[in-house]
Scaffold this active site. Structure first.
Site, PDB file in Angstrom:
ATOM      1  N   HIS A 116       1.167  -1.353   0.338  1.00 64.08           N
ATOM      2  CA  HIS A 116       0.146   0.006   0.022  1.00 64.08           C
ATOM      3  C   HIS A 116       1.083   1.030   0.186  1.00 64.08           C
ATOM      4  O   HIS A 116       1.955   1.098   0.699  1.00 64.08           O
ATOM      5  CB  HIS A 116      -0.575   0.399   1.501  1.00 64.08           C
ATOM      6  CG  HIS A 116      -1.351   1.218   1.166  1.00 64.08           C
ATOM      7  ND1 HIS A 116      -2.479   1.899   0.287  1.00 64.08           N
ATOM      8  CD2 HIS A 116      -1.295   2.352   1.982  1.00 64.08           C
ATOM      9  CE1 HIS A 116      -2.771   2.940   1.191  1.00 64.08           C
ATOM     10  NE2 HIS A 116      -1.599   3.648   2.165  1.00 64.08           N
ATOM     11  N   GLU A 127      -2.688   9.062   7.630  1.00 64.72           N
ATOM     12  CA  GLU A 127      -2.306   7.421   7.359  1.00 64.72           C
ATOM     13  C   GLU A 127      -1.120   7.534   8.662  1.00 64.72           C
ATOM     14  O   GLU A 127      -0.655   6.676   8.806  1.00 64.72           O
ATOM     15  CB  GLU A 127      -2.335   7.366   6.173  1.00 64.72           C
ATOM     16  CG  GLU A 127      -2.828   6.458   5.197  1.00 64.72           C
ATOM     17  CD  GLU A 127      -3.846   6.554   3.807  1.00 64.72           C
ATOM     18  OE1 GLU A 127      -4.227   5.575   3.191  1.00 64.72           O
ATOM     19  OE2 GLU A 127      -1.726   6.428   3.159  1.00 64.72           O
TER      20      GLU A 127
END
Ligand code: GDP
Length: 147
Positions: A116, A127
């Site tokens: 990812h 994130e």
């Protein structure tokens, strides 16, 4: 512009002994690693991270994939790191990934696509805070010993 971004080496990357090879791609490119850790993802974290896909039929597959074992989280700081890394990673579906990209070279299929990477600087900030304690687990240093 200098940006920080998040990478996750998904459970298949860890289990196929690809941690070093994949991180090596980023180091070879010159990108600066500012955080690194192995961790298990719990349901809460997965729901936060992939909540935008919760209504998709394949969402249960994502949950079982991402809980199949630990992941390695990596924080990178570099010029235009978000776009640079997305390019190195390749398209979501490995069949469509540019030859030579990480997903083209290592990923089995869209269910198991190995890695990812944050898709925008705004997402990256969210994130990084999701996977790291940014005040204690991210490092600000100068490469005084690099030459
Ligand atoms: P990414 O930014 O390239 O990772 O792609 P997305 O944000 O669109 O999707 C997030 C993750 O969900 C992907 O990396 C895949 O692990 C998974 N995913 C997305 N689309 C599909 C799909 O059509 N089928 C399956 N099985 N997984 C998918």
């Amino acid at each position: 512009m200098i940006q920080k971004t998040l990478i996750l080496l998904k459970p298949d990357a860890v289990q196929k002994n690809l941690i070093g090879q994949i991180i090596g791609r980023f180091e070879t490119k010159g990108l600066k690693v500012i955080g690194l850790k192995m961790m298990n993802l719990d349901d809460k974290l997965i729901n936060e991270h992939y909540g935008f896909l919760a209504d998709k039929p394949f969402f249960p597959k994502i949950v079982s994939y991402m809980t199949a074992g630990p992941v390695v989280a990596l924080a990178i700081e570099w010029e235009d790191s978000v776009a640079t890394i997305r390019q190195l990673v390749g398209a979501t579906n490995p069949i469509e990934a540019t030859p030579g990209s990480i997903r083209a070279d290592y990923a089995k299929n869209i269910d198991n696509n190995i890695i990812h990477a944050s898709d925008s600087p705004e997402t990256a900030e969210i994130e990084l805070n999701r996977f790291f304690n940014v005040s204690t687990e991210l490092f600000d240093y100068t490469r005084t010993l690099a030459n």
